[in-house]
Design a protein around this motif. Sequence first.
Motif, PDB file in Angstrom:
ATOM      1  N   MET A 152       0.828  -1.204   0.000  1.00  0.00           N
ATOM      2  CA  MET A 152       0.000   0.000   0.000  1.00  0.00           C
ATOM      3  C   MET A 152       0.864   1.257   0.000  1.00  0.00           C
ATOM      4  O   MET A 152       2.008   1.236   0.461  1.00  0.00           O
ATOM      5  CB  MET A 152      -0.931   0.021   1.223  1.00  0.00           C
ATOM      6  N   ILE A 153       0.295   2.323  -0.537  1.00  0.00           N
ATOM      7  CA  ILE A 153       0.881   3.650  -0.422  1.00  0.00           C
ATOM      8  C   ILE A 153      -0.054   4.486   0.438  1.00  0.00           C
ATOM      9  O   ILE A 153      -1.264   4.525   0.195  1.00  0.00           O
ATOM     10  CB  ILE A 153       1.078   4.306  -1.799  1.00  0.00           C
ATOM     11  N   VAL A 154       0.497   5.117   1.449  1.00  0.00           N
ATOM     12  CA  VAL A 154      -0.267   6.002   2.330  1.00  0.00           C
ATOM     13  C   VAL A 154       0.252   7.426   2.122  1.00  0.00           C
ATOM     14  O   VAL A 154       1.454   7.666   2.193  1.00  0.00           O
ATOM     15  CB  VAL A 154      -0.115   5.595   3.810  1.00  0.00           C
ATOM     16  N   ALA A 155      -0.664   8.347   1.863  1.00  0.00           N
ATOM     17  CA  ALA A 155      -0.264   9.726   1.592  1.00  0.00           C
ATOM     18  C   ALA A 155      -1.253  10.681   2.235  1.00  0.00           C
ATOM     19  O   ALA A 155      -2.419  10.348   2.423  1.00  0.00           O
ATOM     20  CB  ALA A 155      -0.208   9.983   0.078  1.00  0.00           C
TER      21      ALA A 155
ATOM     22  N   LEU B 274       4.433  10.878   2.572  1.00  0.00           N
ATOM     23  CA  LEU B 274       4.162   9.790   1.637  1.00  0.00           C
ATOM     24  C   LEU B 274       4.916   8.548   2.106  1.00  0.00           C
ATOM     25  O   LEU B 274       6.135   8.608   2.315  1.00  0.00           O
ATOM     26  CB  LEU B 274       4.612  10.206   0.235  1.00  0.00           C
ATOM     27  N   PHE B 275       4.203   7.423   2.289  1.00  0.00           N
ATOM     28  CA  PHE B 275       4.789   6.191   2.796  1.00  0.00           C
ATOM     29  C   PHE B 275       4.453   5.019   1.876  1.00  0.00           C
ATOM     30  O   PHE B 275       3.360   4.969   1.294  1.00  0.00           O
ATOM     31  CB  PHE B 275       4.250   5.853   4.193  1.00  0.00           C
TER      32      PHE B 275
ATOM     33  N   PHE C 103       9.089   9.627  -5.013  1.00  0.00           N
ATOM     34  CA  PHE C 103       7.855   8.977  -5.451  1.00  0.00           C
ATOM     35  C   PHE C 103       7.936   7.486  -5.175  1.00  0.00           C
ATOM     36  O   PHE C 103       9.019   6.906  -5.079  1.00  0.00           O
ATOM     37  CB  PHE C 103       7.597   9.234  -6.943  1.00  0.00           C
ATOM     38  N   PHE C 104       6.762   6.877  -5.033  1.00  0.00           N
ATOM     39  CA  PHE C 104       6.659   5.443  -4.823  1.00  0.00           C
ATOM     40  C   PHE C 104       5.724   4.837  -5.863  1.00  0.00           C
ATOM     41  O   PHE C 104       4.758   5.491  -6.307  1.00  0.00           O
ATOM     42  CB  PHE C 104       6.107   5.121  -3.433  1.00  0.00           C
ATOM     43  N   GLN C 105       5.998   3.604  -6.233  1.00  0.00           N
ATOM     44  CA  GLN C 105       5.117   2.818  -7.095  1.00  0.00           C
ATOM     45  C   GLN C 105       4.931   1.439  -6.470  1.00  0.00           C
ATOM     46  O   GLN C 105       5.876   0.883  -5.901  1.00  0.00           O
ATOM     47  CB  GLN C 105       5.718   2.643  -8.492  1.00  0.00           C
TER      48      GLN C 105
END
Length: 246
Positions: A111-114, A124-125, A142-144
């Motif tokens: 998951m990405i938490v923002a 942004l995690f 950035f994350f993907q």
Amino acid sequence: MLLDKGLVLMSDTRTNSGVDNISVFRKMHVWSVPDERIISIMTAGNLATTQGVISQIEERAKAHNERHNSLLEAETMFQVATAVGKILRDTIATSSEQNGEDASAAFRASMIVAGQIKGGQPRLFMIYPEGNFIEASFDTPFFQIGETKYGRPIIIRGYDRDMSFEDAVKLLMVSFDSTIKANLSVGLPLDLLVIETGTFVPTHQRRIAADDPYYRAVSAGWSEALKNAFHALPDYSFFEGEDKAG
């Protein structure tokens, strides 16, 4: 994506269990308390796991008047990431226990938490299946999650921390378009969310379908630009450096 101005988030909506079993499910979830906080979670991986996590966050198993969203009670985004990581880890562990040790890989998700909570900066995690996480910075902005290899090079080359929200959206569209053309597991429609620092409400939010005029223009323009760039490169010669008379 983390910018000087805030956050830009985009997710696709395709889930699949093989090429003949493709469905559309929302992978971006947003909660906002005006003037106080805005939080988004984006998901990838096993659909039952990710839906289970979102359900637990909202405590959907309770009666409506007894529900409360745990993310709306956390004091910092770090606490939000910690809570989401724990729920994700526990959800995967429970599913694995119920289906045997060999099933753990099948229930994996990330998951990405923002978001931003008043008194703090946008954060942004990226949350791993084990429940631990890393935080974005302007060294890693950035994350993907999910399918990353096709779209990542485009973001690396095009990203600039002081770019406009509009340019960031265009960059993400190009990245997703390249991924969609290369991998059947990623597909339209796309969900877009822009969060400007200090607003605590969506600055811009929409769903981008296959017939969206701007998306179609970006897709066609990028394809044409790549062809033009390719033909502008020096031609390769079989005879370079050789004696053609020999």
